[in-house]
Each structure stands twice: as structure tokens, then as C-alpha cells.
Design a protein around this motif. Sequence first.
Motif, PDB file in Angstrom:
ATOM      1  N   PRO A 218       0.838  -1.213   0.000  1.00  0.00           N
ATOM      2  CA  PRO A 218       0.000   0.000   0.000  1.00  0.00           C
ATOM      3  C   PRO A 218       0.868   1.255   0.000  1.00  0.00           C
ATOM      4  O   PRO A 218       2.029   1.212   0.421  1.00  0.00           O
ATOM      5  CB  PRO A 218      -0.794  -0.118   1.304  1.00  0.00           C
ATOM      6  CG  PRO A 218       0.037  -0.972   2.179  1.00  0.00           C
ATOM      7  CD  PRO A 218       0.786  -1.911   1.272  1.00  0.00           C
ATOM      8  N   PRO A 219       0.352   2.373  -0.486  1.00  0.00           N
ATOM      9  CA  PRO A 219       1.149   3.606  -0.504  1.00  0.00           C
ATOM     10  C   PRO A 219       1.451   4.096   0.910  1.00  0.00           C
ATOM     11  O   PRO A 219       0.663   3.894   1.840  1.00  0.00           O
ATOM     12  CB  PRO A 219       0.271   4.601  -1.258  1.00  0.00           C
ATOM     13  CG  PRO A 219      -1.087   4.037  -1.251  1.00  0.00           C
ATOM     14  CD  PRO A 219      -0.962   2.564  -1.071  1.00  0.00           C
ATOM     15  N   ALA A 220       2.610   4.703   1.043  1.00  0.00           N
ATOM     16  CA  ALA A 220       3.026   5.228   2.345  1.00  0.00           C
ATOM     17  C   ALA A 220       2.224   6.478   2.688  1.00  0.00           C
ATOM     18  O   ALA A 220       1.709   7.174   1.807  1.00  0.00           O
ATOM     19  CB  ALA A 220       4.510   5.559   2.318  1.00  0.00           C
ATOM     20  N   ALA A 221       2.136   6.748   3.973  1.00  0.00           N
ATOM     21  CA  ALA A 221       1.437   7.943   4.439  1.00  0.00           C
ATOM     22  C   ALA A 221       2.219   9.178   3.998  1.00  0.00           C
ATOM     23  O   ALA A 221       3.448   9.176   4.013  1.00  0.00           O
ATOM     24  CB  ALA A 221       1.310   7.927   5.955  1.00  0.00           C
ATOM     25  N   PRO A 222       1.514  10.242   3.577  1.00  0.00           N
ATOM     26  CA  PRO A 222       2.234  11.449   3.168  1.00  0.00           C
ATOM     27  C   PRO A 222       2.932  12.092   4.362  1.00  0.00           C
ATOM     28  O   PRO A 222       2.434  12.054   5.487  1.00  0.00           O
ATOM     29  CB  PRO A 222       1.132  12.352   2.610  1.00  0.00           C
ATOM     30  CG  PRO A 222      -0.115  11.868   3.238  1.00  0.00           C
ATOM     31  CD  PRO A 222       0.078  10.406   3.482  1.00  0.00           C
ATOM     32  N   ARG A 223       4.100  12.645   4.100  1.00  0.00           N
ATOM     33  CA  ARG A 223       4.867  13.303   5.164  1.00  0.00           C
ATOM     34  C   ARG A 223       4.253  14.668   5.428  1.00  0.00           C
ATOM     35  O   ARG A 223       4.079  15.467   4.509  1.00  0.00           O
ATOM     36  CB  ARG A 223       6.311  13.459   4.720  1.00  0.00           C
ATOM     37  CG  ARG A 223       7.211  13.978   5.807  1.00  0.00           C
ATOM     38  CD  ARG A 223       8.666  13.852   5.375  1.00  0.00           C
ATOM     39  NE  ARG A 223       9.519  14.346   6.429  1.00  0.00           N
ATOM     40  CZ  ARG A 223      10.017  15.566   6.481  1.00  0.00           C
ATOM     41  NH1 ARG A 223       9.750  16.416   5.513  1.00  0.00           N
ATOM     42  NH2 ARG A 223      10.784  15.953   7.475  1.00  0.00           N
ATOM     43  N   THR A 224       3.923  14.917   6.670  1.00  0.00           N
ATOM     44  CA  THR A 224       3.320  16.197   7.027  1.00  0.00           C
ATOM     45  C   THR A 224       4.365  17.074   7.710  1.00  0.00           C
ATOM     46  O   THR A 224       5.060  16.626   8.612  1.00  0.00           O
ATOM     47  CB  THR A 224       2.112  16.025   7.960  1.00  0.00           C
ATOM     48  OG1 THR A 224       2.529  15.298   9.119  1.00  0.00           O
ATOM     49  CG2 THR A 224       0.999  15.265   7.273  1.00  0.00           C
ATOM     50  N   GLU A 225       4.468  18.275   7.252  1.00  0.00           N
ATOM     51  CA  GLU A 225       5.391  19.239   7.844  1.00  0.00           C
ATOM     52  C   GLU A 225       4.733  19.872   9.064  1.00  0.00           C
ATOM     53  O   GLU A 225       3.555  20.200   9.024  1.00  0.00           O
ATOM     54  CB  GLU A 225       5.733  20.331   6.832  1.00  0.00           C
ATOM     55  CG  GLU A 225       6.495  19.837   5.622  1.00  0.00           C
ATOM     56  CD  GLU A 225       7.916  19.433   5.975  1.00  0.00           C
ATOM     57  OE1 GLU A 225       8.501  20.016   6.900  1.00  0.00           O
ATOM     58  OE2 GLU A 225       8.424  18.515   5.316  1.00  0.00           O
TER      59      GLU A 225
END
Length: 113
Positions: free
Chosen positions: A71-78
Motif C-alpha cells: 500500500p502507498p506510504a502515508a504522506p509526510r506532514t510538515e
Amino acid sequence: MAGGNAIRGTRVGAGPTGESERGESAARERIPFYCANGHVNNTWFAAEAEVPETWDCPRCGLPGGRDSANPPAAPRTEPYKTHLAYVKERRSDADGEAILEEALGRLRAAREL
């Protein structure tokens, strides 16, 4: 209470129900999307529609992909940055000291008038 209401659950003017009255349903296909938290989201799409690569999981909000093993990785949140944090990125401490001295000099000069 059992009443004799024969049209219970319908509205006036609804007309007859059934496939023959409404027309044929569009051909559909169920596409599973898998998120990184292990949730499976079965979404229906029209058979002729273009299926997207990712679809947001309705349970956790992470993006889901069509490959269950990857599955796609979680987006990196700044993290949230304040205005001061952005200023500190642009200016060095020496620049800040010079700007402060210049501003204080103007204030002192205005006070003497």
C-alpha cells in the motif's frame, strides 16, 4: 401497532418501483483499495470509468492503493511553522542584531525630538 396502511414507507406520487420502470443500471465493478493501516475500502466504479491509482481511506484518511502487499506510504506532514521560524530561516543572528540596533536607533532618535 399493526394498521391497515398499505402505502407505508412510500411517498405520494412515487410511482411504481422496479428495474423495468427505472431503466437498466449502469455496469459497475468493485475495486478494492488498501491503506497502510490494513483497511480495505471496496469502492464501486462504472465499468467504463478510469480507475484512479489511489483512493483516500474513509476510516483513517490515508491514501489507499490497489496492491494489497504494497500500500502507498502515508504522506509526510510538515509541522506548523510560525512567522518567526520562517524569518529565522532567512536571517542569521548577526543580521537580526543589526536590524534590531537600527530600529532601536530610530526609536531613540525619535524620542530626542
